[in-house]
Enzyme design. Sequence first.
Site: not given
Length: 505
Positions: A37, A59, A174
Site C-alpha cells: 500500500d 490508495k 481517515m
Amino acid sequence: MTKQGKVYLIGAGPGDPGLLGLKAKECLQTADAVVYDRLADPRILAFARKDAEMVYVGKASANHTMRQPDINKLLVKLAAEGKVVARLKGGDPFVFGRGGEEAIELREAGLPFEFVPGVTSAIAVAEYAGIPVTHRHVATSFAVITGHEDPTKGESTIHWKGLATSVDTLVFLMGVENIEKISRELIANGRSADCPAAVIRWGTHPEQRTLITTLGKAAADVKATGMKPPAIFLVGEVVRLREQLQWFDNKPLFGKTVIVTRARAQASALTKKLEAQGAKVIEAPAIKIVPAADYAPLDNAIANINDYKWLVFTSANGVDYFFERLGAAKKDARALANVTLAAIGSATAKALAEHGLTADLIPSAYKAEELAEALAGEITAGDKILLARAKVAREVLPESLRKIGAIVDVVTAYETVADCENKDELIEALESGEASIVTFTSSSTVTNLLEVLGDKKELLNKAALAAIGPVTADTLKKHGYTPAINAAEYTIDGLMTAITNFYNK
C-alpha cells in the site's frame, strides 16, 4: 508437483519501520511477491527478497492506483500461480484495512491465507503524540471509527448518539476530509463543543504534526493550518495529557531533515542515530564502495604477509576487504600472528575486533597525520609496512613513513565511485529548503556529491554542512563551502554530538 500458493495478509504498522512485527518481517523475507500500500515505508519493503515481484496498489483519497476488487483478483491470481504472497497493509489488516474482504475472496477461490496482525494507527499514532487512548480517572473506554464510510451505503451506519455520550475517547481514522461533518454530528448528539481534540498527521513518522484544538473549532483549525491526510482525528479529555506526555516531537532533531551522503552499506548506522534523535533522514549516498579492479597487489602482499612488521588500516572498509581477500587465499587471522596492527581510529579498530583481532596502535586523534606521528615512535628505518586502503586517498601517511626510512607498500583494498541513486529526491529536498543539514563523512563524499549535483552545486548553500573531521572540512573549504558543523571526535558518534550541539547552542 505444483507449488502451493499462499497469501499472508500483513499489518505493516502505522509507519515507523521499527514497529513492524517479527513474523511480518519473516514473511516478507520469504515471499515470491509483495503487494503493498501507499503508506509502506521503503525500509520495510527492503526486507523483501531482491528477486521478489513488487506490486504497488496504493490508495489515496480519490486517487486509487488499483481498486479493491482488482486487488482481490490480483491476490487470487498470484496465489493461484503457486506464489507465496506478502500482502502488506498499513496499520492492521482488520482495522479498516479490508483484510477480511481479501481473505474471503481467497477462501472462495480455495486458496490458503494467514493474518499477521500489525500495530494499528488508532493507538500508536496517539501514543507518538503523547496522548493515551485510555488513562485512569480520565478515560476507561475508547472507540475506533472510520472517518470515511463506504459511499455506496446511502446513509451513515455510525451510531452517533452512543458515540457522543457513551465512549470516552473517539479515534476517527481517515477522518480529516470529513472532520466538519464528524464534529457536527458529535456536538448535535451531546458531545461538548469544548471537548479537547487533536488531529495528528503522518503519525510515527519524522514528519508527524499534531494540532491541538477543540471539537467545536477542529474543522476551522484544520482548514487554517492546511492539515491534510493521512491523519487521525482524536476526541476526548485524554488530549489534555499531551502536555505532560509529549515525547516524540520533543526530540532534539525533530523537525529537521538530514541528508546522509555515506555509502549505502554504511549509512544505516548514522541514519539510526539521527532518527533516534527525531530527525527525518534522506539517504543520498554520494559514494559506493566497490571491490578493487585489480587484486593482484593485495593478494601478493597477503601471500608474503610475514615479510611485514606492520599492517596499517585507515578505514573499516579496508579491514573488511582485506579479510575478504585473506579468506580467498584460504587464510584467517592466524596468518597475522607475527604482524603488528595499526588502526586509524575506533571504528577501524572495531572492524578488526569483529575479526578477532586487537589493534596494537590507535592514535589519539583519528586522522592520517596523527597516525603517522604515532607510528614514527614505533618503527625504525628498514621496517616494512603494508598499508591496505582505498584506491584514491591522501598520501600524507605513506610519505611521512618513508621519510623516516620505512619501506611502505600501498595496496588497493577497495575503491569508491560516485553513486547517487535518488538524486531527484536529494535535489528536491535542497531546492525546497526541506534539508536542514548535509553530512559528509569523508573527502570522497564531498567530491562525489559535488560531481552528482553538477550545475546545481550552489544548492548546498541552502543547508548547514556537517563534516566528520578536519580533513573532510578542508575538502569542503577547497571547493568554496564552509562547514557549519565540525565533529570534535572524528567518528559517527562525534558527528552526532556536533549536530545535536549545533541546535542546542
